[in-house]
Design a protein around this motif. Structure first.
Motif, short mmCIF file in Angstrom:
data_model
loop_
_atom_site.label_atom_id
_atom_site.label_comp_id
_atom_site.label_asym_id
_atom_site.label_seq_id
_atom_site.Cartn_x
_atom_site.Cartn_y
_atom_site.Cartn_z
N SER A 191 -13.45 2.51 0.82
CA SER A 191 -13.42 1.89 2.16
C SER A 191 -13.13 2.92 3.23
CB SER A 191 -12.40 0.76 2.20
OG SER A 191 -11.11 1.28 2.36
N PHE A 241 0.81 -1.21 0.00
CA PHE A 241 0.00 0.00 0.00
C PHE A 241 0.85 1.27 0.00
CE2 PHE A 241 -3.66 -2.00 -0.49
CZ PHE A 241 -4.52 -2.24 0.56
N ARG A 243 -12.56 -3.99 6.18
CA ARG A 243 -11.54 -3.69 5.19
C ARG A 243 -10.83 -4.95 4.74
NH1 ARG A 243 -7.88 0.74 3.94
NH2 ARG A 243 -6.07 -0.18 4.93
N SER A 286 -6.92 2.28 -6.42
CA SER A 286 -6.99 3.23 -5.31
C SER A 286 -8.42 3.68 -5.06
CB SER A 286 -6.09 4.43 -5.57
OG SER A 286 -6.36 4.94 -6.85
N ARG A 338 -9.94 1.61 -2.43
CA ARG A 338 -9.45 1.95 -1.10
C ARG A 338 -10.10 3.23 -0.60
NH1 ARG A 338 -3.25 1.44 -2.28
NH2 ARG A 338 -3.08 2.70 -0.41
#
Lengths: 460, 580
Positions: free
Chosen positions: B474, B401, B484, B468, B471
């Motif tokens: 989330s 990440f 997650r 991305s 993400r």
């Protein structure tokens, strides 16, 4: 199958010139173990004569690409024979080239090496090769790009390389498989006019051009002769000469009349085939079986089309609709076919006319639309009716997808089966006929009706 | 205009450089030539099965050199075999299912099981020279390298885009032209990546195979593997550390001088319509590209060789007609194929009868021991996998990440995966002996060492590939940590995780042979396990047990593959694929 009284064309004359390539009763089918056949192309005759650009025009899935492969020797027909100058094509030394839809360039070779490769295959000496390739690149307008790699070029330039490669071997027939459909509109226009220039100036020693396309305007723009190919299974619907002089104007009256005529031909319902003469093996092809071939259109698309039709007063010319929406036939015809299947509109003489139920559909709001859709689907589509009945009959109200896939498999090829099922699932979900669990691949009755049925069972 | 250089992407600098680089290239070529000659001299000498290994550090370069030569030759042989095998499998539909099934089975057999037949055969073939023994060891290393190369080449051949194949047919390419201009370039990227894995596997095998006992015969060849093992045996710490340093040096050097340039170069074979933004940079490649020798000489040599071939092929009948793509090879099987089938059946029949005769000598007691061993090793392999996954997933995701960290760590993880864990086994075993622990736990640690890196760098790649915007969703909706992980991260890395675990699992089974049984300082450490039994059987020369144990291990691995890994792969390809 020639039409008379059609604008600006004459029926194809009896050929006096020897055809370069001739297909005699070629068929392509896949035999199933259960005596049924998946017929991709039914018995077809076709000849390519020198001096003309021939367009094979038809919607996606009609087998045009398969036809092209059979005519070039890349695919062997399951029945019938293809001749090259009256010799069977399998062993003949043919000289043809293909321009591909996806360019088919080799990314690890430079532009020059890509164009030289066919000459290399013919054992031509390196300096002669280079000379000819450079000249050809100049002709297609890529002078200066010899050392570039394909990934550095735009789509239009890549297709020019494709043309250069095809023409450098001086083929007798140039085949093109939807060559401009991967390009943007402007580049495609550009390349089309350049192709016509090359052809008109006799800059290429090519004697005939065979173009496969699903774009009606492109066919009318380029071709001297158009063969309209229907589908399910692939067969020739009509074959005629185009008499319009070059350069052709899209907006001119004769042009639009011709395009309109072609739409009419494409939307005319299929004539059922005659019973085959007494054969040992009972062969049934798609047209004689009972599952309708669902056109691949979404309910949203149908709703949009019907609202548009209603706006135009309930009836409009299909060509005009396509023009208004800037749709090609591949985009529009499935929606028209689907709406017709569900009884929401009727096609008459190239016009689409909305029916009363279609008008009601277009005028309602979303929930009522779903209801109407559901009623029409269950009434007209065998597959959806069967799924619904099976779900209602079973005690746990769920059934695996494979059950219906097996039945569809009798009638359609593997790939088409899956697409049919996808479309059926989309329609069923929209109409709230059933739910589909993608993880377990099962159909399930939607919850509300589930309880309703349970309640009615309880009360009985 | 010079046609070899593409449209200039980077400014080409001063003129003086190319000459120096040319000189460097010529010097390298001379060194290689000289080393080949000297190796040849050694090999053609008298056979010395047991070569005394000196512990001095000065002897290390020579030993390293010998080991590198062995790995190099084994790799070249693997490549040739893989290409030939993959080509045959892809082109003959009749042989294809058999060949792939055979490949599957052979891949699951641990290297040590090949030891007796291969070494005995080679020694018998070339009795009077050292080369016999060397070839035996080289072929052993070969068996640890070749299978994934063959799979990669085969699957590349089967996935060539259809229109490119049609272009090659319609333009009447000869088989030669199609091979060099279409098939090999298309397969190049897969072959490069698989070569990295293969060579790593080769080092793994080499470390254990340079010194071994087979029944009554002892073998010990000069090389890094023997050096490390003897140093461990005599607990010579200085020598051990020096040996490790050399191993790591070689691995890093190979990575920088060979693999990274190759990966950067193989970018040109990628089928993509537009240039992608991130590419592997390799300064060595840039350097080599400036050498005018390297850019012009191979081209000229190929041209001299190629042109006559093309001219010759163009005249053949095959090249004048268009071969259809769909039909073709099916039809009447040729006489050659029938002869091949008959000989294969006869050989298989003879082999099976011999095997059965051998197996009859195995007692029930031994069979029970084998089954217990199988169960024990199975448990160990899966424990090792679970432990690896338990730590590599969180760490890998954290690294993946953060792009900066990932750029630094991922190549490091790749290098770690290439370092042969078998090199470290001796010292770890000594440590274990000092602590007093047995090989029961120790073998799991050893398996971990060898295989967890595969999972790590695959997880890093998987985490980097999660888009991305997912993400962002989330964090926007304040997913809890549990959400997650279960809804975003684990499904996102799933395909990569499976790839990593399959490689790790194969590696763990292979490692079990060395991890469960070992000679340390005149003692033999071993634990209950199939790997130990294979190793012990080789040591004592009990071939029937070796055969039975190999069959069991092969069965277990192939069954796991079909039942578990294939299903998970299919799941990864349908439900957990990120693009539509």
């Amino acid at each position: 199958m020639q039409e008379t009284g059609v604008p600006n064309q004459t029926p194809a004359p009896v050929p006096v010139v020897e055809p370069i390539i001739r297909a005699e009763k070629v068929e392509k089918y896949y035999a199933q173990p259960s005596e049924n056949r998946i017929q991709v192309i039914s018995a077809t005759d076709l000849s390519i004569v020198p001096g003309e650009i021939l367009a094979l025009l038809g919607p996606s899935g009609s087998g045009k690409s398969t036809m092209l492969r059979m005519l070039t020797g890349l695919s062997t027909p399951t029945a019938g024979q293809v001749y090259w100058h009256e010799k069977p094509i399998a062993g003949a030394e043919i000289n043809v080239s293909i321009v591909f839809q996806s360019f088919a360039l080799f990314p690890w070779l430079t532009v020059l090496e890509n164009v030289e490769a066919p000459l290399q295959a013919r054992g031509i000496a390196p300096d002669v090769r280079r000379d000819r390739s450079m000249k050809m690149l100049d002709t297609v307008g890529l002078d200066g790009f010899e050392a570039a790699y394909p990934k550095e070029l735009s789509g239009g330039m890549k297709q020019r390389v494709g043309f250069a490669r095809a023409l450098v071997v001086e083929p007798e027939v140039l085949f093109m498989d939807e060559p401009f459909s991967a390009l943007d509109v402007l580049t495609a226009e550009n390349l089309r006019s350049e192709l016509l220039e090359l052809w008109a100036n006799k800059t290429m020693p090519t004697k005939a051009v065979f173009l496969v396309t699903h774009n009606i305007e492109e066919a009318v723009l380029l071709a001297d002769r158009i063969i309209v190919f229907g589908r399910n299974p692939g067969h020739i619907r009509t074959d005629f000469r185009v008499q319009l002089p070059q350069p052709r104007d899209r907006k001119s009256e004769p042009f639009t009349q011709l395009v309109d005529y072609i739409y009419k031909v494409l939307t005319k319902p299929d004539v059922a085939p005659d019973e085959a003469p007494d054969q040992q093996v009972r062969v049934r092809d798609q047209r004689q079986m009972h599952y309708q071939m669902l056109p691949h259109a979404r309910p949203g698309g149908m709703a949009g089309l019907l609202e548009l039709l209603l706006d135009k007063g309930g009836r409009d010319d299909i060509y005009r609709l396509a023009d208004d929406l800037a749709f090609e036939i591949d985009d529009l015809l499935p929606i028209v076919d689907a709406a017709e299947l569900l009884g929401f509109l009727k096609v008459e003489e190239g016009d689409a006319a909305i029916t009363p139920s279609g008008a009601e559909f277009a005028n309602s709001e979303i929930l009522r639309q779903k209801e109407l859709f559901r009623d029409a689907a269950v009434a007209n589509v065998l597959l959806l009716r069967q799924i619904r009945r099976a779900l209602e009959a079973k005690s746990d109200h769920t059934i695996p997808e494979d059950f219906f896939l097996d039945m569809l498999n009798e009638q359609f090829s593997e790939e088409e089966c899956l697409r049919q099922m996808e479309t059926a699932v989309a329609w069923g979900r929209y109409a709230e006929l059933f739910d589909y669990d993608a993880g377990r691949r099962r159909f399930v009755l939607p919850d509300a009706q589930d309880e309703e049925i349970a309640a009615s069972e309880d009360s009985e | 205009m010079k046609l070899q250089h593409p449209l200039a992407r980077t400014p080409v600098s001063a003129r003086a450089w190319p000459f120096l680089i040319d000189l460097g290239v010529a010097a390298c070529a001379l060194t290689i030539f000289f080393s080949i000659v000297s190796t040849g001299v050694y090999w053609l000498g008298k056979p010395i099965p047991v070569v005394p290994i000196s512990h001095s550090i000065g002897a290390l370069p020579v030993y390293a050199f010998y080991s590198i030569v062995r790995i190099g030759i084994a790799y070249v042989l693997s490549l040739l075999f893989a290409v030939a095998y993959g080509y045959t499998a892809a082109h003959s539909p009749r042989l294809e299912p058999w060949m792939i099934a055979v490949l599957d089975i052979l891949q699951s057999i641990p290297v040590l099981s090949f030891l007796p037949p291969v070494v005995l055969a080679m020694v018998a073939l070339v009795p009077g020279r050292q080369m016999g023994i060397e070839m035996g060891v080289i072929l052993l290393i070969f068996t640890g390298q070749v299978w994934n190369l063959a799979f990669s080449f085969y699957s590349s051949l089967k996935t060539i885009p259809r229109e490119m194949l049609e272009a090659s047919r319609i333009y009447r390419y000869s088989a030669w032209q199609r091979f060099w201009q279409l098939q090999m370039p298309f397969a190049a990227i897969g072959l490069v990546w698989n070569s990295i894995v293969s060579v790593a596997g080769g080092w793994f095998a080499l470390m254990a195979c340079e010194m071994f006992t087979m029944g009554t015969r002892n073998f010990q060849l000069p090389g890094l593997g023997s050096y490390l093992q003897t140093a461990a045996d005599s607990a010579d710490m200085r020598a051990l550390v020096a040996g490790f340093a050399v191993v790591i040096l070689i691995v890093v050097a190979t990575d920088q001088l060979a693999w990274r340039p190759l990966i950067a170069w193989s970018d040109k074979f990628k089928i993509e319509q537009v240039e992608s933004a991130d590419r592997v940079a390799s300064p060595v490649l840039e350097l080599l590209r400036r050498s005018s020798l390297l850019t012009s000489l191979p081209g000229r040599i190929f041209a001299r060789v190629d042109e006559p071939i093309y001219r010759r092929m163009a005249l053949t009948k095959d090249c004048r007609i268009v071969h259809p793509l769909d039909e073709g090879q099916t039809g009447k099987a040729s006489a050659g194929l029938w002869a091949l089938a008959v000989t294969a059946i006869i050989v298989a029949g003879w082999g099976a009868t011999q095997a059965i005769l051998m197996l009859r000598t195995v007692t029930w007691h031994e069979l029970r021991l084998l089954l217990e061993g199988a169960g024990a090793t199975f448990l160990r392999v899966n424990t090792a996998l679970l432990i690896s996954a338990a730590w590599t997933i969180p760490v890998g995701v954290a690294i993946g990440f953060s792009p900066r960290l990932a750029r630094f760590v991922q190549p490091l993880a790749q290098i770690l995966a290439s370092v042969p864990a078998t090199a470290f086994f001796p010292i770890l075993l000594i440590g274990l002996v000092k602590i007093g622990g047995g090989l029961g736990i120790g073998s799991i640690v050893l398996m971990l060492l060898g295989t967890q890196w595969y999972i790590l760098f695959n997880v890093i790649a998987g985490a980097m590939s999660i888009p991305s915007d997912l993400r962002e969703v989330s964090s926007l909706f304040h997913f809890t940590r549990w959400q997650r992980w279960t809804k975003l991260i684990l499904p996102g890395i799933f395909p990569y995780l499976i790839t990593g675990m399959v490689t790790a699992s194969g590696g763990a089974w292979n490692a079990s042979v060395f991890a469960e049984y070992s000679h340390v300082q005149d003692r033999t450490l071993q634990t209950i396990g199939l790997g130990a039994q294979i190793d012990a059987a080789t040591d004592t020369g009990r071939f029937p047990i070796l055969l039975l144990a190999t069959i069991m291990i092969s069965l277990m691995v192939v069954t796991m593959n079909r039942l578990v890994w294939r299903r998970l792969y299919r799941l990864a390809e349908t439900r957990y694929k990120l693009e539509g």
